[in-house]
Motif scaffolding. Structure first.
Motif, PDB file in Angstrom:
ATOM      1  N   HIS A  63       0.809  -1.216   0.000  1.00  0.00           N
ATOM      2  CA  HIS A  63       0.000   0.000   0.000  1.00  0.00           C
ATOM      3  C   HIS A  63       0.843   1.268   0.000  1.00  0.00           C
ATOM      4  N   ILE A  64       2.087   1.192   0.469  1.00  0.00           N
ATOM      5  CA  ILE A  64       2.983   2.330   0.248  1.00  0.00           C
ATOM      6  C   ILE A  64       3.253   2.458  -1.243  1.00  0.00           C
ATOM      7  N   GLU A  65       3.501   1.337  -1.900  1.00  0.00           N
ATOM      8  CA  GLU A  65       3.709   1.385  -3.357  1.00  0.00           C
ATOM      9  C   GLU A  65       2.487   1.988  -4.054  1.00  0.00           C
ATOM     10  N   GLY A  66       1.281   1.568  -3.640  1.00  0.00           N
ATOM     11  CA  GLY A  66       0.063   2.117  -4.225  1.00  0.00           C
ATOM     12  C   GLY A  66      -0.110   3.597  -3.922  1.00  0.00           C
ATOM     13  N   ALA A  67       0.165   3.996  -2.691  1.00  0.00           N
ATOM     14  CA  ALA A  67       0.023   5.405  -2.312  1.00  0.00           C
ATOM     15  C   ALA A  67       0.956   6.286  -3.134  1.00  0.00           C
ATOM     16  N   VAL A  68       2.201   5.834  -3.290  1.00  0.00           N
ATOM     17  CA  VAL A  68       3.171   6.583  -4.092  1.00  0.00           C
ATOM     18  C   VAL A  68       2.701   6.658  -5.541  1.00  0.00           C
ATOM     19  N   LYS A  69       2.198   5.557  -6.060  1.00  0.00           N
ATOM     20  CA  LYS A  69       1.697   5.525  -7.445  1.00  0.00           C
ATOM     21  C   LYS A  69       0.629   6.586  -7.677  1.00  0.00           C
ATOM     22  N   PHE A  70      -0.198   6.830  -6.667  1.00  0.00           N
ATOM     23  CA  PHE A  70      -1.286   7.801  -6.813  1.00  0.00           C
ATOM     24  C   PHE A  70      -0.932   9.179  -6.270  1.00  0.00           C
ATOM     25  N   GLY A  71       0.374   9.410  -6.028  1.00  0.00           N
ATOM     26  CA  GLY A  71       0.844  10.753  -5.735  1.00  0.00           C
ATOM     27  C   GLY A  71       1.017  11.115  -4.271  1.00  0.00           C
ATOM     28  N   ALA A  72       0.957  10.161  -3.369  1.00  0.00           N
ATOM     29  CA  ALA A  72       1.146  10.473  -1.952  1.00  0.00           C
ATOM     30  C   ALA A  72       2.603  10.848  -1.678  1.00  0.00           C
TER      31      ALA A  72
END
Length: 108
Positions: A63-72
């Motif tokens: 979910h860190i990977e996902g968050a970064v992917k969406f601009g977090a």
């Protein structure tokens, strides 16, 4: 081997051994994580915090990977994770080590 590699390997095994069950889980997950009243980035931030709360290193990595992917940003991820610590105390605080390990892969 990284946590993401371990996760991908495990998903490959499940795809072979339990394809219907995995497919059902993935479909549910994709529908639940789609944009809705809460956008994808914020859903991923919530999921990172839930990963810390559940003490799941692999969930945190995914979910860190996902968050970064969406601009977090790093700061947004840390802020979300600290909410899990607020609710869970010391044991959740110790999982901030995992958060930092994963953040280092995305933020230099």
């Amino acid at each position: 081997m990284s946590r993401m590699q371990e996760t991908n390997e495990m998903f490959g095994k499940l795809k072979h051994d339990m394809p219907k069950e995995l497919s059902g889980f993935i479909n549910f997950s994709q529908v639940s994580k789609a944009d809705g009243a809460i956008d994808k980035k914020n859903k991923e931030l919530i999921l990172v915090a839930l990963g810390v709360y559940a003490q799941c290193a692999w969930c945190i990595a995914m979910h860190i990977e996902g968050a970064v992917k969406f601009g977090a940003t790093k700061e947004e991820i840390l802020d979300a994770c600290m909410l899990a610590v607020v609710m869970g105390g010391g044991p959740k605080l110790m999982y901030m080590n995992v958060v930092y390990e994963e953040l280092e892969k995305h933020f230099k």
